[in-house]
Write an enzyme that holds these catalytic residues in place. Structure first.
Site, PDB file in Angstrom:
ATOM      1  CG  ASP A 182     102.417  46.351 -18.810  1.00 15.31           C
ATOM      2  OD1 ASP A 182     102.729  46.812 -17.695  1.00 15.31           O
ATOM      3  OD2 ASP A 182     103.087  45.486 -19.407  1.00 15.31           O
ATOM      4  CB  ILE A 183     101.430  50.245 -14.645  1.00 10.50           C
ATOM      5  CG1 ILE A 183     101.538  51.672 -14.096  1.00 10.50           C
ATOM      6  CG2 ILE A 183     102.417  49.299 -13.969  1.00 10.50           C
ATOM      7  CD1 ILE A 183     101.003  51.837 -12.698  1.00 10.50           C
ATOM      8  CB  VAL A 188     101.801  45.893 -10.455  1.00 11.17           C
ATOM      9  CG1 VAL A 188     101.837  46.289  -9.019  1.00 11.17           C
ATOM     10  CG2 VAL A 188     102.017  47.098 -11.336  1.00 11.17           C
ATOM     11  CG  ASP A 189     107.152  44.664  -6.403  1.00 16.45           C
ATOM     12  OD1 ASP A 189     107.976  45.440  -6.910  1.00 16.45           O
ATOM     13  OD2 ASP A 189     107.252  44.220  -5.234  1.00 16.45           O
ATOM     14  CB  SER A 246      95.744  46.628  -1.567  1.00 22.04           C
ATOM     15  OG  SER A 246      96.798  46.965  -0.706  1.00 22.04           O
ATOM     16  CB  THR A 247      92.542  45.170  -5.871  1.00 20.97           C
ATOM     17  OG1 THR A 247      93.137  45.492  -7.140  1.00 20.97           O
ATOM     18  CG2 THR A 247      92.065  46.431  -5.179  1.00 20.97           C
ATOM     19  CE1 TYR A 263     101.050  41.677  -0.280  1.00 19.67           C
ATOM     20  CE2 TYR A 263     100.967  44.028   0.133  1.00 19.67           C
ATOM     21  CZ  TYR A 263     101.682  42.848   0.077  1.00 19.67           C
ATOM     22  OH  TYR A 263     103.030  42.846   0.392  1.00 19.67           O
ATOM     23  CG  ASN A 323     107.390  42.995  -1.074  1.00 19.72           C
ATOM     24  OD1 ASN A 323     108.431  43.553  -0.728  1.00 19.72           O
ATOM     25  ND2 ASN A 323     107.372  42.035  -1.991  1.00 19.72           N
TER      26      ASN A 323
END
Ligand code: ADP
Length: 173
Positions: free
Chosen positions: A11-12, A34-35, A118-119, A122, A25
């Site tokens: 987990d970042i 993640v955002d 993006s993966t 997105y 975004n």
């Protein structure tokens, strides 16, 4: 320089580094994936700071504080939405990495954790995004000796394996 690149399955929001990268975004006002995780972990002050910004163009990056995150900063970048590959998606993705390093240089950031930009929502195909991400980071590390570590923090095994394989295959290049 490959010894400065590491892949982590996790987990970042838990990463103790100078900066974590947010796959944001254009509005910078939060979202899913993640955002959402970064905003939840950083607390509402992150959204307060983001509200003062005027959004972010695709491929660009903007830095805020990390607030309740272990990381000191969040570098928000906006990856391209995948539309089949003929709409400059690859260049836009490469630009995200370059923009993040440009932000890092301004603030003496030495360690950076990236998600797989993006993966997720997105829909950029992982097998096409990973070589772009690894090459861009390698190129930037060549020019930025002050960056000591870059972590690719992957949330699932498929993504983790794709990064691991790509980094291993580039070992002799
Ligand atoms: P995008 O909209 O740029 O595709 P997403 O957040 O939807 O961004 O997905 C990007 C990647 O981040 C995906 O591989 C997703 O599984 C992963 N991800 C989601 N949550 C986390 C997290 N907490 N830490 C690290 N990676 C995460």
């Amino acid at each position: 320089m490959l010894e400065r690149i590491k892949t982590i399955l996790g987990d970042i929001t838990k990463q103790k580094c100078d900066a974590v990268v947010n796959a944001a975004n254009n509005s910078l006002l939060g979202g899913g994936g993640v955002d959402g995780a970064i905003h939840r972990a950083a607390g509402s002050k992150l959204l307060d700071e983001c509200k003062k910004l005027k959004g972010c163009e695709t491929g660009e990056a903007i830095t805020t504080k990390g607030y309740d995150l272990p990381a000191k900063y969040v570098i928000h970048t906006v990856g391209p939405i995948w539309h089949g590959g003929a709409q400059n998606e690859k260049d836009s993705l490469r630009k995200c990495y370059i923009s993040v390093f440009r932000e890092a240089k301004k603030r003496n950031i030495k360690t950076i954790a990236f998600p797989s930009i993006s993966t997720g929502a997105y829909r950029f195909p992982v097998e096409q995004a990973v070589p772009i991400a690894v090459k861009a980071v390698k190129d930037e590390l060549k020019q930025n000796k002050e960056i000591t570590n870059v972590f690719f923090v992957c949330y699932d095994n498929i993504t983790y394996n794709a990064y691991q394989t790509e980094i291993k295959n580039r070992g002799t290049q």
